[in-house]
Design a protein around this motif. Structure first.
Motif, PDB file in Angstrom:
ATOM      1  N   GLY A 203     -50.841  12.698  39.702  1.00 24.36           N
ATOM      2  CA  GLY A 203     -52.022  12.570  38.865  1.00 24.36           C
ATOM      3  C   GLY A 203     -51.941  13.314  37.543  1.00 24.36           C
ATOM      4  O   GLY A 203     -51.059  14.145  37.316  1.00 24.36           O
ATOM      5  N   GLU A 204     -52.879  12.994  36.656  1.00 23.20           N
ATOM      6  CA  GLU A 204     -53.047  13.658  35.363  1.00 23.20           C
ATOM      7  C   GLU A 204     -54.225  14.625  35.479  1.00 23.20           C
ATOM      8  O   GLU A 204     -55.384  14.212  35.558  1.00 23.20           O
ATOM      9  CB  GLU A 204     -53.311  12.611  34.270  1.00 23.20           C
ATOM     10  CG  GLU A 204     -53.837  13.145  32.952  1.00 23.20           C
ATOM     11  CD  GLU A 204     -52.996  14.264  32.346  1.00 23.20           C
ATOM     12  OE1 GLU A 204     -53.520  15.388  32.196  1.00 23.20           O
ATOM     13  OE2 GLU A 204     -51.814  14.011  32.022  1.00 23.20           O
ATOM     14  N   PRO A 205     -53.950  15.940  35.503  1.00 23.21           N
ATOM     15  CA  PRO A 205     -55.023  16.917  35.735  1.00 23.21           C
ATOM     16  C   PRO A 205     -56.189  16.812  34.761  1.00 23.21           C
ATOM     17  O   PRO A 205     -57.342  17.025  35.152  1.00 23.21           O
ATOM     18  CB  PRO A 205     -54.299  18.266  35.595  1.00 23.21           C
ATOM     19  CG  PRO A 205     -52.872  17.974  35.898  1.00 23.21           C
ATOM     20  CD  PRO A 205     -52.634  16.584  35.381  1.00 23.21           C
ATOM     21  N   LEU A 206     -55.914  16.488  33.502  1.00 22.50           N
ATOM     22  CA  LEU A 206     -56.998  16.477  32.523  1.00 22.50           C
ATOM     23  C   LEU A 206     -57.862  15.232  32.612  1.00 22.50           C
ATOM     24  O   LEU A 206     -58.893  15.151  31.942  1.00 22.50           O
ATOM     25  CB  LEU A 206     -56.431  16.653  31.111  1.00 22.50           C
ATOM     26  CG  LEU A 206     -55.724  17.990  30.866  1.00 22.50           C
ATOM     27  CD1 LEU A 206     -55.428  18.186  29.390  1.00 22.50           C
ATOM     28  CD2 LEU A 206     -56.525  19.164  31.416  1.00 22.50           C
ATOM     29  N   TYR A 207     -57.490  14.275  33.465  1.00 23.04           N
ATOM     30  CA  TYR A 207     -58.383  13.169  33.778  1.00 23.04           C
ATOM     31  C   TYR A 207     -59.235  13.488  35.007  1.00 23.04           C
ATOM     32  O   TYR A 207     -60.015  12.658  35.466  1.00 23.04           O
ATOM     33  CB  TYR A 207     -57.600  11.879  33.997  1.00 23.04           C
ATOM     34  CG  TYR A 207     -57.222  11.179  32.705  1.00 23.04           C
ATOM     35  CD1 TYR A 207     -57.974  11.364  31.543  1.00 23.04           C
ATOM     36  CD2 TYR A 207     -56.125  10.334  32.639  1.00 23.04           C
ATOM     37  CE1 TYR A 207     -57.633  10.732  30.354  1.00 23.04           C
ATOM     38  CE2 TYR A 207     -55.786   9.679  31.451  1.00 23.04           C
ATOM     39  CZ  TYR A 207     -56.541   9.884  30.315  1.00 23.04           C
ATOM     40  OH  TYR A 207     -56.220   9.247  29.141  1.00 23.04           O
ATOM     41  N   ASN A 208     -59.067  14.681  35.546  1.00 13.10           N
ATOM     42  CA  ASN A 208     -59.927  15.205  36.610  1.00 13.10           C
ATOM     43  C   ASN A 208     -60.352  16.610  36.203  1.00 13.10           C
ATOM     44  O   ASN A 208     -60.210  17.567  36.953  1.00 13.10           O
ATOM     45  CB  ASN A 208     -59.171  15.214  37.944  1.00 13.10           C
ATOM     46  CG  ASN A 208     -60.060  15.623  39.127  1.00 13.10           C
ATOM     47  OD1 ASN A 208     -61.276  15.688  39.008  1.00 13.10           O
ATOM     48  ND2 ASN A 208     -59.435  15.908  40.257  1.00 13.10           N
ATOM     49  N   PHE A 209     -60.854  16.710  34.994  1.00 10.45           N
ATOM     50  CA  PHE A 209     -61.063  18.013  34.358  1.00 10.45           C
ATOM     51  C   PHE A 209     -61.984  18.904  35.179  1.00 10.45           C
ATOM     52  O   PHE A 209     -61.638  20.058  35.482  1.00 10.45           O
ATOM     53  CB  PHE A 209     -61.638  17.826  32.949  1.00 10.45           C
ATOM     54  CG  PHE A 209     -61.699  19.091  32.140  1.00 10.45           C
ATOM     55  CD1 PHE A 209     -60.645  19.443  31.307  1.00 10.45           C
ATOM     56  CD2 PHE A 209     -62.792  19.933  32.209  1.00 10.45           C
ATOM     57  CE1 PHE A 209     -60.692  20.617  30.569  1.00 10.45           C
ATOM     58  CE2 PHE A 209     -62.842  21.106  31.479  1.00 10.45           C
ATOM     59  CZ  PHE A 209     -61.789  21.450  30.647  1.00 10.45           C
ATOM     60  N   SER A 237     -49.792  15.023  30.335  1.00 10.81           N
ATOM     61  CA  SER A 237     -48.975  14.076  29.581  1.00 10.81           C
ATOM     62  C   SER A 237     -49.471  13.917  28.151  1.00 10.81           C
ATOM     63  O   SER A 237     -48.866  13.188  27.368  1.00 10.81           O
ATOM     64  CB  SER A 237     -48.969  12.709  30.281  1.00 10.81           C
ATOM     65  OG  SER A 237     -48.273  12.790  31.502  1.00 10.81           O
ATOM     66  N   GLY A 238     -50.567  14.612  27.834  1.00 13.99           N
ATOM     67  CA  GLY A 238     -51.024  14.600  26.458  1.00 13.99           C
ATOM     68  C   GLY A 238     -52.415  14.042  26.250  1.00 13.99           C
ATOM     69  O   GLY A 238     -52.640  13.253  25.326  1.00 13.99           O
ATOM     70  N   VAL A 239     -53.369  14.450  27.096  1.00 10.87           N
ATOM     71  CA  VAL A 239     -54.761  14.038  26.914  1.00 10.87           C
ATOM     72  C   VAL A 239     -55.363  14.950  25.843  1.00 10.87           C
ATOM     73  O   VAL A 239     -56.006  15.963  26.137  1.00 10.87           O
ATOM     74  CB  VAL A 239     -55.552  14.109  28.239  1.00 10.87           C
ATOM     75  CG1 VAL A 239     -56.971  13.567  28.048  1.00 10.87           C
ATOM     76  CG2 VAL A 239     -54.834  13.323  29.331  1.00 10.87           C
ATOM     77  N   VAL A 240     -55.127  14.606  24.603  1.00  9.68           N
ATOM     78  CA  VAL A 240     -55.406  15.487  23.468  1.00  9.68           C
ATOM     79  C   VAL A 240     -56.832  16.025  23.438  1.00  9.68           C
ATOM     80  O   VAL A 240     -57.034  17.229  23.231  1.00  9.68           O
ATOM     81  CB  VAL A 240     -55.047  14.773  22.144  1.00  9.68           C
ATOM     82  CG1 VAL A 240     -55.586  15.527  20.940  1.00  9.68           C
ATOM     83  CG2 VAL A 240     -53.533  14.621  22.039  1.00  9.68           C
ATOM     84  N   PRO A 241     -57.873  15.209  23.637  1.00  8.98           N
ATOM     85  CA  PRO A 241     -59.229  15.740  23.504  1.00  8.98           C
ATOM     86  C   PRO A 241     -59.582  16.850  24.493  1.00  8.98           C
ATOM     87  O   PRO A 241     -60.533  17.603  24.262  1.00  8.98           O
ATOM     88  CB  PRO A 241     -60.118  14.501  23.748  1.00  8.98           C
ATOM     89  CG  PRO A 241     -59.256  13.338  23.432  1.00  8.98           C
ATOM     90  CD  PRO A 241     -57.882  13.749  23.870  1.00  8.98           C
ATOM     91  N   GLN A 242     -58.839  16.964  25.592  1.00  7.36           N
ATOM     92  CA  GLN A 242     -59.170  17.949  26.626  1.00  7.36           C
ATOM     93  C   GLN A 242     -58.317  19.209  26.550  1.00  7.36           C
ATOM     94  O   GLN A 242     -58.564  20.161  27.294  1.00  7.36           O
ATOM     95  CB  GLN A 242     -59.001  17.320  28.019  1.00  7.36           C
ATOM     96  CG  GLN A 242     -59.937  16.161  28.310  1.00  7.36           C
ATOM     97  CD  GLN A 242     -61.352  16.623  28.645  1.00  7.36           C
ATOM     98  OE1 GLN A 242     -61.859  17.573  28.047  1.00  7.36           O
ATOM     99  NE2 GLN A 242     -61.970  15.964  29.588  1.00  7.36           N
ATOM    100  N   ILE A 243     -57.336  19.249  25.670  1.00  3.36           N
ATOM    101  CA  ILE A 243     -56.413  20.389  25.651  1.00  3.36           C
ATOM    102  C   ILE A 243     -57.116  21.668  25.216  1.00  3.36           C
ATOM    103  O   ILE A 243     -56.931  22.734  25.814  1.00  3.36           O
ATOM    104  CB  ILE A 243     -55.184  20.068  24.783  1.00  3.36           C
ATOM    105  CG1 ILE A 243     -54.306  19.030  25.503  1.00  3.36           C
ATOM    106  CG2 ILE A 243     -54.381  21.334  24.475  1.00  3.36           C
ATOM    107  CD1 ILE A 243     -53.099  18.569  24.707  1.00  3.36           C
TER     108      ILE A 243
END
Length: 407
Positions: A203-209, A237-243
């Motif tokens: 999974g992509e952690p920042l899509y489950n912030f 993988s680069g979810v820019v708005p959540q970094i």
């Protein structure tokens, strides 16, 4: 030629919803549980502290062991809740000591069949690292990653994320006064068990912030599991708005799955790049809260033979990262069935590393661990994708409803 039509599958049995487990809950979640059984608001704060200590510091699995809590309250808790951990449906041990657990989560609702996810424990000389998952499957479809071939089923809850660490500590005997279970791997170097966590599993952690943030709050609480935030790394993988929010709200170490220095290639390897290209991603990295030489960003770069491993790409990587406190993790590609990629030759990896190192960046080559049990980086893929026909239909309906709402 005649075609045979398979018989329609029998309707799947409805999942049996067991009493809810308190393991993995936040302090607020424990307070809510106490409220459910009639504990007064005045008393709840003290009781939450006691439950927290027993569950997360001592790792108890039975309410009867909570000797600082009255028998009446223990009985009330046991009647309404459990301290169950996810079921370990499979455990594989690599020749190098790496352990991979396939965990089945209990159903979280009438439409849920019970998710299966994988987490991996990697024992090393100076640390024990647990690689945890944040989603069931993945939505990013990175072409070199085995997990990316599995469709996204759902986000893991906060409790399910925390439970992965609880399972690992339980299996390793990594709680005070605990005797390791029979057959568990126990480090013989002075007791280093799970000392670090990386969100690099499925999974992509920042899509489950929200789920990841709340899990980190539980994991890092110094009255329980006590893993410092500097020992927790979240890889995206680069979810820019959540970094930026990751740094501000979680305060963990950051890792970026980069893997390419040109947008055209990264668009292929990491399709999310089409939405958030390299320039935007690196700008977000430069603005990461707390970034310093003591808190460097790790850039992960998988070495793919003839794809991204040239001297020119090594030099471009150095140019792109100029001014960012960073280290570069070079990852030999870990093959999986059906992949079209090959791992770069070792001398090519060493040459790439040398160019990066001479430019002033630490560029360790990650030693592949657990390859023989498909537990290495990019190899995780649970059996959850083998959903029943009914479950697939329900999932597709949910996705259609979500798309309609988004539209």
């Amino acid at each position: 030629m005649s075609l045979s039509v398979p018989a329609s599958p029998a309707p799947a049995a409805e999942p049996v919803l067991r009493p809810a487990s308190l393991v993995g809950r936040t302090r607020a979640g424990l307070s809510d549980a106490l409220a459910e059984i009639g504990v007064s608001e005045k008393e709840r704060r003290m009781r939450v502290g006691q439950l927290w200590n027993w569950i997360y510091h001592y790792g108890v699995r039975d309410f009867s062991a909570m000797t600082t809590i009255s028998k009446v309250l223990r009985a009330a808790l046991a009647e309404r809740f459990t301290l169950d951990l996810p079921e370990v449906t499979a455990e594989q041990v690599s020749s190098d000591g790496t352990r991979k657990w396939l965990l089945r989560m209990p159903p979280v609702g009438a439409r849920d069949r019970g998710a299966e996810i994988e987490c991996v424990y990697i024992p090393e000389v100076d640390r024990g690292t647990l690689c945890v998952s944040s989603q069931v499957g993945c939505t990013l479809s990175c072409t070199f990653c085995h997990t990316g071939t599995q469709r996204l089923v759902r986000n893991l809850t906060t409790e399910e994320i925390v439970a992965q660490l609880m399972v690992a500590r339980d299996r390793l005997g990594d709680f005070p006064g605990r005797t390791p279970p029979e057959g568990a791997f126990v480090p013989n170097d002075g007791g280093r068990f799970v000392s670090n966590i990386v969100f690099m599993g499925m999974g992509e952690p920042l899509y489950n912030f929200d789920g990841v943030r709340d899990a980190i709050d539980v994991i890092s609480d110094n009255e329980g599991l006590s893993l410092g935030r500097r020992r927790i790394t979240v890889s995206t993988s680069g979810v820019v708005p959540q970094i930026e929010a990751l740094g501000a709200e979680m305060g963990t170490m950051l890792a970026i799955s980069l893997h390419a220095v040109r947008d055209d290639l990264r668009n292929e390897l990491v399709p999310l790049n089409k939405k958030y290209p390299i320039r935007d991603l690196l700008e977000a990295c430069r603005n990461y809260p707390g970034l310093s030489n003591a808190k460097r960003i790790t850039f992960e770069y998988v070495m793919l033979k003839g794809v991204n491993d040239s001297d020119a790409e090594a030099r471009e990587l150095v140019r792109l990262l100029k001014g960012i406190p960073a280290k570069i993790n070079l990852i030999p590609f870990n093959p999986w069935p059906g992949t079209r990629y090959e791992c770069s030759d070792w001398d090519r990896i060493e040459r790439f590393s040398e160019i990066v190192y001479r430019a002033g960046y630490a560029s360790p080559v990650r030693t592949p661990r657990g390859r023989d049990i498909l537990a290495a980086c990019g190899q995780l893929k649970s059996e959850t994708e083998k959903l029943s026909a009914r479950a697939r239909l329900m999932l597709e309906q949910s996705e259609a409803e979500a798309a309609a709402l988004a539209g």
